[in-house]
Scaffold this motif. Structure first.
Motif, PDB file in Angstrom:
ATOM      1  N   LEU A 329       0.833  -1.192   0.000  1.00 36.30           N
ATOM      2  CA  LEU A 329       0.000   0.000   0.000  1.00 36.30           C
ATOM      3  C   LEU A 329       0.873   1.249   0.000  1.00 36.30           C
ATOM      4  O   LEU A 329       1.857   1.316   0.752  1.00 36.30           O
ATOM      5  CB  LEU A 329      -0.936   0.033   1.215  1.00 36.30           C
ATOM      6  N   PRO A 330       0.531   2.244  -0.797  1.00 36.61           N
ATOM      7  CA  PRO A 330       1.318   3.483  -0.813  1.00 36.61           C
ATOM      8  C   PRO A 330       1.210   4.227   0.517  1.00 36.61           C
ATOM      9  O   PRO A 330       0.275   4.037   1.285  1.00 36.61           O
ATOM     10  CB  PRO A 330       0.690   4.292  -1.957  1.00 36.61           C
ATOM     11  N   GLU A 331       2.193   5.081   0.768  1.00 37.22           N
ATOM     12  CA  GLU A 331       2.173   5.883   1.984  1.00 37.22           C
ATOM     13  C   GLU A 331       0.957   6.808   1.982  1.00 37.22           C
ATOM     14  O   GLU A 331       0.587   7.394   0.969  1.00 37.22           O
ATOM     15  CB  GLU A 331       3.451   6.712   2.080  1.00 37.22           C
ATOM     16  N   GLY A 332       0.326   6.924   3.148  1.00 40.79           N
ATOM     17  CA  GLY A 332      -0.835   7.784   3.291  1.00 40.79           C
ATOM     18  C   GLY A 332      -2.153   7.140   2.917  1.00 40.79           C
ATOM     19  O   GLY A 332      -3.204   7.798   2.981  1.00 40.79           O
ATOM     20  N   THR A 333      -2.136   5.864   2.553  1.00 39.18           N
ATOM     21  CA  THR A 333      -3.383   5.175   2.203  1.00 39.18           C
ATOM     22  C   THR A 333      -4.222   4.919   3.450  1.00 39.18           C
ATOM     23  O   THR A 333      -3.721   4.372   4.435  1.00 39.18           O
ATOM     24  CB  THR A 333      -3.071   3.842   1.503  1.00 39.18           C
ATOM     25  N   PRO A 334      -5.496   5.300   3.447  1.00 41.71           N
ATOM     26  CA  PRO A 334      -6.355   4.992   4.599  1.00 41.71           C
ATOM     27  C   PRO A 334      -6.581   3.483   4.715  1.00 41.71           C
ATOM     28  O   PRO A 334      -7.010   2.830   3.771  1.00 41.71           O
ATOM     29  CB  PRO A 334      -7.655   5.733   4.286  1.00 41.71           C
ATOM     30  N   THR A 566      -1.634   4.638   6.595  1.00 43.55           N
ATOM     31  CA  THR A 566      -0.461   3.795   6.370  1.00 43.55           C
ATOM     32  C   THR A 566       0.809   4.647   6.344  1.00 43.55           C
ATOM     33  O   THR A 566       0.922   5.579   5.536  1.00 43.55           O
ATOM     34  CB  THR A 566      -0.595   3.022   5.059  1.00 43.55           C
ATOM     35  N   PRO A 567       1.797   4.350   7.205  1.00 41.53           N
ATOM     36  CA  PRO A 567       3.070   5.092   7.167  1.00 41.53           C
ATOM     37  C   PRO A 567       3.954   4.634   6.020  1.00 41.53           C
ATOM     38  O   PRO A 567       3.639   3.669   5.301  1.00 41.53           O
ATOM     39  CB  PRO A 567       3.690   4.775   8.524  1.00 41.53           C
ATOM     40  N   ALA A 568       5.072   5.318   5.846  1.00 50.31           N
ATOM     41  CA  ALA A 568       5.964   5.017   4.726  1.00 50.31           C
ATOM     42  C   ALA A 568       6.553   3.616   4.826  1.00 50.31           C
ATOM     43  O   ALA A 568       6.707   2.919   3.817  1.00 50.31           O
ATOM     44  CB  ALA A 568       7.079   6.061   4.650  1.00 50.31           C
ATOM     45  N   ASP A 569       6.923   3.168   6.039  1.00 46.57           N
ATOM     46  CA  ASP A 569       7.531   1.842   6.190  1.00 46.57           C
ATOM     47  C   ASP A 569       6.503   0.731   6.292  1.00 46.57           C
ATOM     48  O   ASP A 569       6.859  -0.448   6.373  1.00 46.57           O
ATOM     49  CB  ASP A 569       8.459   1.825   7.405  1.00 46.57           C
ATOM     50  N   GLY A 570       5.220   1.066   6.322  1.00 50.23           N
ATOM     51  CA  GLY A 570       4.164   0.051   6.382  1.00 50.23           C
ATOM     52  C   GLY A 570       3.932  -0.532   7.747  1.00 50.23           C
ATOM     53  O   GLY A 570       3.076  -1.414   7.895  1.00 50.23           O
ATOM     54  N   VAL A 571       4.625  -0.079   8.776  1.00 54.54           N
ATOM     55  CA  VAL A 571       4.440  -0.589  10.132  1.00 54.54           C
ATOM     56  C   VAL A 571       3.453   0.331  10.848  1.00 54.54           C
ATOM     57  O   VAL A 571       3.768   1.480  11.178  1.00 54.54           O
ATOM     58  CB  VAL A 571       5.769  -0.658  10.893  1.00 54.54           C
ATOM     59  N   LYS A 575      -0.175   5.235  17.210  1.00 51.98           N
ATOM     60  CA  LYS A 575      -0.220   6.663  16.878  1.00 51.98           C
ATOM     61  C   LYS A 575      -0.682   6.907  15.445  1.00 51.98           C
ATOM     62  O   LYS A 575      -1.010   8.041  15.089  1.00 51.98           O
ATOM     63  CB  LYS A 575       1.154   7.295  17.091  1.00 51.98           C
ATOM     64  N   ASP A 576      -0.713   5.848  14.619  1.00 51.41           N
ATOM     65  CA  ASP A 576      -1.204   5.991  13.243  1.00 51.41           C
ATOM     66  C   ASP A 576      -2.696   5.760  13.122  1.00 51.41           C
ATOM     67  O   ASP A 576      -3.264   5.907  12.026  1.00 51.41           O
ATOM     68  CB  ASP A 576      -0.471   4.994  12.328  1.00 51.41           C
ATOM     69  N   VAL A 577      -3.368   5.389  14.207  1.00 53.02           N
ATOM     70  CA  VAL A 577      -4.803   5.114  14.189  1.00 53.02           C
ATOM     71  C   VAL A 577      -5.567   6.433  14.269  1.00 53.02           C
ATOM     72  O   VAL A 577      -5.256   7.304  15.104  1.00 53.02           O
ATOM     73  CB  VAL A 577      -5.196   4.183  15.352  1.00 53.02           C
ATOM     74  N   HIS A 578      -6.557   6.593  13.409  1.00 51.60           N
ATOM     75  CA  HIS A 578      -7.336   7.831  13.338  1.00 51.60           C
ATOM     76  C   HIS A 578      -8.799   7.486  13.049  1.00 51.60           C
ATOM     77  O   HIS A 578      -9.168   6.335  12.816  1.00 51.60           O
ATOM     78  CB  HIS A 578      -6.807   8.754  12.235  1.00 51.60           C
ATOM     79  N   ALA A 579      -9.615   8.526  13.047  1.00 54.92           N
ATOM     80  CA  ALA A 579     -11.014   8.441  12.623  1.00 54.92           C
ATOM     81  C   ALA A 579     -11.281   9.578  11.656  1.00 54.92           C
ATOM     82  O   ALA A 579     -10.789  10.702  11.858  1.00 54.92           O
ATOM     83  CB  ALA A 579     -11.948   8.509  13.816  1.00 54.92           C
TER      84      ALA A 579
END
Length: 850
Positions: A329-334, A566-571, A575-579
């Protein structure tokens, strides 16, 4: 030829009532035949299997009609692999029916042959798993095939069509093709009526349509072609029994007229059919329209209510923990956890509401296989998602874009795949068994382009998803936030920008004593407090829930999405969880408003002095609803014991669900079918014995003797002997020459039935004993399989009373009723006189019996 004087008997004497005292004439020349050799038997068997012209026509039409009916599975299954199973079942069914009817075996043999073909060939044709050398079935194969027959139908109509071959569902086309072909061809071979061949393929067509979808597979094939084949077959079968006119003249004209009528009917049906009442797609009746899938998503708590598990500080400590590892998945993909499209005043949750794209009214979540037929726009991507140790654990399966397939890997792959439910409209996937550490899956999806910002203008749909909630408290704030904005999209954008610029971000952490007052939750009380302060303060939960409520208040359909970016490294970490929020445009597509558009920066904290002032104005704090369903509390003195019993329910010996798998397979799929077959076998033999005893003890003695002979002939036919039905007893005895002492029995039966005196009960009993001995001789001369076939043959149970054959026999030959009687030489012969005497005596016998 006169009677022999040496025997001392006249035609009217009754001394012939004892079969043992009658001389048995030697069989005529040519009646005793030599036993055929093995090569001769094989040649006769091959000749029997060679179909005649009429049989070949019936075979072709049977195959065509069953194939046309099975075309209905085209919209139910993915790809073409189901065609292999359906075609295999069709061929096997025709083969079994052809062998059984060619050798004139009982109908029960067809049933046994169909069952054997299903379990022996179902592995390579349908299941294709757990096979030895890729061909030979195993115990697991048999269990899967049996399970498909019992539970496959329900699963097929509750899964999202078209269905992938999960759980050996390809066994259903195999079974229907096998049974449909066997029944259709068997009826065509055994019944001469031209109309008898219609019900079986018609019932198969209706069943396949009922198991199908609202979209017809092919109106031309299943409608016009099926009707033409059925009518043409009936016409051809009717012509077989119709005498030709004028030595065949007029047959061509008749065929041309029939072809013309069929062509007109086909064109009229194809053109006018779609315009007839009930031809609309919404009027099509299928099983999945009437079946509600047994799944209620409301049993799972909303993930948005537990948003603070991913914040910091928090006892769950998920802020900097690896939750998911995503590749592809590309970076920034929801990355979507769940789409929450219903608000009840307490929480945003996933609903069971069927949206625009569902093929089953009232069913939002449906079971799916490894592939999903979902429509959408975007780039096709394939991503791999892995859950690391101490990572993500929930029933909500993370997805992205429009899901087109999910394939699990790992030790729980089969378990998770069989329990996957998906709402194709919201791309929300649920696995009730929970995804946890060690699980991995490959996700196929259509990924739309991630928006870089909010568009300047957007045509929106109208409506609201929160009709049951009172949102009037938002009106004053909405008026202040929207300002001079004109259209609904401009008003929503103004609200989002106001939230982002004027609001503050807080997770209610314990480091700042003031922030403890900002509690989690998004019920009406919490949202009223959120918007009632001078400065908005909260996290993604409150901002996304409020923006979605504002949009619905502006008559814009909006919903909340819980997930991660989705962050750049895919991990993916906590802190990456949002609504975020999605709104529906005029075309029915959902446009996302990502958190960066309306949620303030996390470093922007609320004003402490202003917060204390506002807290005094607001008053008491209303606690939010629990993020998880609380356990039930049992009352009474036995609470502890009852709780223990709930946790560990007692095992019941008679409950198959508590048995190990091998015991369930052994009992349910081996022992139970064997017991059923043995019970049927015993019931047939017992019914035959009861019928035999009934006719041996009831009615006049002559009628008992006639029934004894008829029962012996029926038994001989069951053992495979070609005994003519419309023949005299002596002619039937000649057909069994060398098999038993049937000539003496036939002669004795004629003497008793047609003699001038009524035989006694003792003579009838003695004759039944003699026929019983003859039946045992027939059985001892047959092999095991012929004995089994004779035991399960049901034809003797439907044999008619032999009185009709006896009366008809008197007009054929005096020899049949008078042992050693003279041959007729003229109108005044002794034979003709005896015949007249017997006819006069027979009514008095019936009068005596009555």
């Amino acid at each position: 030829m006169s009677a022999s004087p040496g025997n001392g008997r006249t035609p009217g004497s009754n001394s012939g009532s004892n079969p043992g005292s009658n001389p048995i004439a030697p069989p005529r020349e040519g009646l005793v035949q030599a036993q055929p050799t093995l090569r001769e038997r094989a040649g006769r068997g091959a000749a029997s299997l060679r179909p005649g012209r009429g049989d070949a026509v019936d075979l072709a039409f049977s195959a065509s009609l069953v194939a046309v009916a099975l075309v209905g599975f085209r919209t139910s299954f993915f790809g073409w692999t189901w065609v292999v199973a359906a075609a295999g079942g069709l061929v096997l069914g025709l083969l079994v029916a052809h062998v059984v009817t060619s050798f004139r075996l009982p109908a029960v043999v067809t049933l046994l042959g169909v069952a054997a073909a299903y379990f022996l060939f179902g592995g390579p044709l349908a299941v294709r798993g757990d096979l030895v050398a890729g061909v030979f079935p195993t115990g697991r194969t048999f269990a899967d095939l049996a399970n498909a027959l019992v539970h496959g139908w329900k699963r097929l109509v509750t899964m999202l069509p078209p269905v992938d071959a999960i759980g050996a569902l390809h066994a259903l086309p195999l079974a229907l093709g096998l049974v449909g072909a066997a029944v259709t061809y068997t009826v065509a071979r055994r019944w001469r009526s031209p109309y008898a061949v219609v019900p079986a393929p018609l019932a198969l067509l209706a069943l396949v349509i009922g198991l199908g979808t609202l979209e017809p597979a092919s109106l031309l094939v299943q409608g016009v072609a099926f009707a033409l084949l059925t009518i043409g077959w009936m016409v051809l079968r009717a012509s077989r029994t119709r005498a030709p006119l004028q030595n065949g003249a007029g047959r061509g004209a008749r065929a041309g007229l029939a072809a013309g009528l069929l062509a007109v009917a086909a064109v009229a049906g194809y053109v006018a059919g779609p315009h007839l009442p009930g031809a609309q797609a919404d009027a099509r009746l299928v099983a999945r329209s009437a079946v509600t899938p047994p799944f209620d998503v409301a049993q799972f708590p909303s993930p948005l209510a537990g948003f603070r598990r991913y914040t910091e500080p928090n006892v769950a400590q998920l802020w900097d923990r690896d939750l998911l590892r995503v590749q592809g998945l590309p970076e920034g993909t929801p990355l979507r956890f769940a789409t929450l499209d219903a608000y009840d005043g307490s929480v945003w949750g996933a609903s069971n509401r069927a949206n625009n794209g569902s093929q089953v009214p009232g069913a939002a979540f449906q079971q799916v296989g490894s592939r999903v037929a979902a429509a959408g726009e975007g780039k096709s991507v394939t991503a791999t998602v892995t859950v690391p140790q101490d990572g993500y654990r929930d029933v909500w399966l993370p997805t992205a874009g429009t899901v087109t397939g999910v394939s699990f890997e790992g030790r729980r792959a089969e378990q998770l795949a069989s329990r996957l439910w998906l709402n194709v409209d919201t791309s929300t996937a649920v696995v009730p068994d929970r995804v946890g550490p060690g699980d991995s899956y490959t996700l196929s999806a259509l990924l739309p382009q991630t928006p870089s910002g909010l568009p300047k203008s957007l045509a929106l749909d109208s409506g609201s998803l929160t009709e049951g909630a009172d949102l009037g408290f938002l009106d004053s704030k909405v008026d202040a936030w929207t300002g001079d904005a004109g259209d609904p999209w401009a008003q929503l954008v103004a609200v989002a920008r106001t939230m982002s610029s004027d609001g503050a971000y807080t997770d209610g952490g314990t480091k700042n004593i003031v922030e403890r007052n900002y509690l989690p939750g998004h019920n009406l009380g919490r949202i009223a407090r959120f918007v009632g302060t001078t400065q908005l303060a909260g996290n993604d939960e409150q901002y996304a829930a409020t923006l979605a409520l504002v949009a619905n208040r502006l008559n814009i359909p909006a919903r909340v999405v819980m997930g991660a970016i989705t962050p750049a490294d895919g991990v993916v970490q906590g802190k990456d969880v949002h609504a975020w929020v999605e709104v529906r445009d005029a075309k029915g597509a959902w446009v996302p408003l990502l958190p960066k558009e309306f949620v303030p920066d996390r470093n922007k904290k609320p004003n402490q002095l202003q917060t204390r002032t506002e807290e005094k104005k607001v008053g008491a704090v209303v606690p939010p609803p629990a993020g998880v369903n609380p356990p039930s509390v049992l009352q009474g003195p036995d609470q502890a014991q009852n709780a223990t019993n709930l946790k560990k329910p007692p095992k019941k010996l008679l409950d198959p669900s508590s048995w190990p798998w091998w015991l369930r397979v052994l009992v349910l799929y081996v022992l139970l079918p064997v017991l059923v077959l043995l019970a049927l076998y015993g019931a047939l033999r017992g019914l035959k014995a009861w019928r035999r005893r009934r006719h041996a003890t009831r009615g006049p003695a002559a009628a008992r003797i006639a029934w004894a002979w008829a029962d012996l002939m029926a038994t001989a036919r069951s053992y495979g002997h070609a005994v003519p039905r419309r023949a005299t007893r002596l002619e039937q005895a000649e057909a069994l020459a060398g098999r038993a002492d049937t000539h003496a029995l036939a002669t004795a039966a004629n003497a008793h039935v047609f003699g001038p005196d009524e035989p006694g009960a003792e003579e009838a009993h003695a004759y039944w004993q003699l026929t019983g001995s003859a039946r045992r001789d027939l059985r001892s001369g047959a092999d095991v399989w012929r004995r089994l076939r004779a035991d399960v043959d049901v034809r003797p149970l439907f044999a008619r009373a032999p009185g009709h054959a006896s009366r008809g026999a008197t007009t054929r030959s005096p020899k049949d009723w008078r042992p050693g009687g003279p041959t007729p030489t003229g109108p005044g012969s002794t034979t003709q006189k005896t015949t007249r005497q017997t006819r006069r005596l027979r009514p008095s016998r019936r009068a005596t019996a009555s």
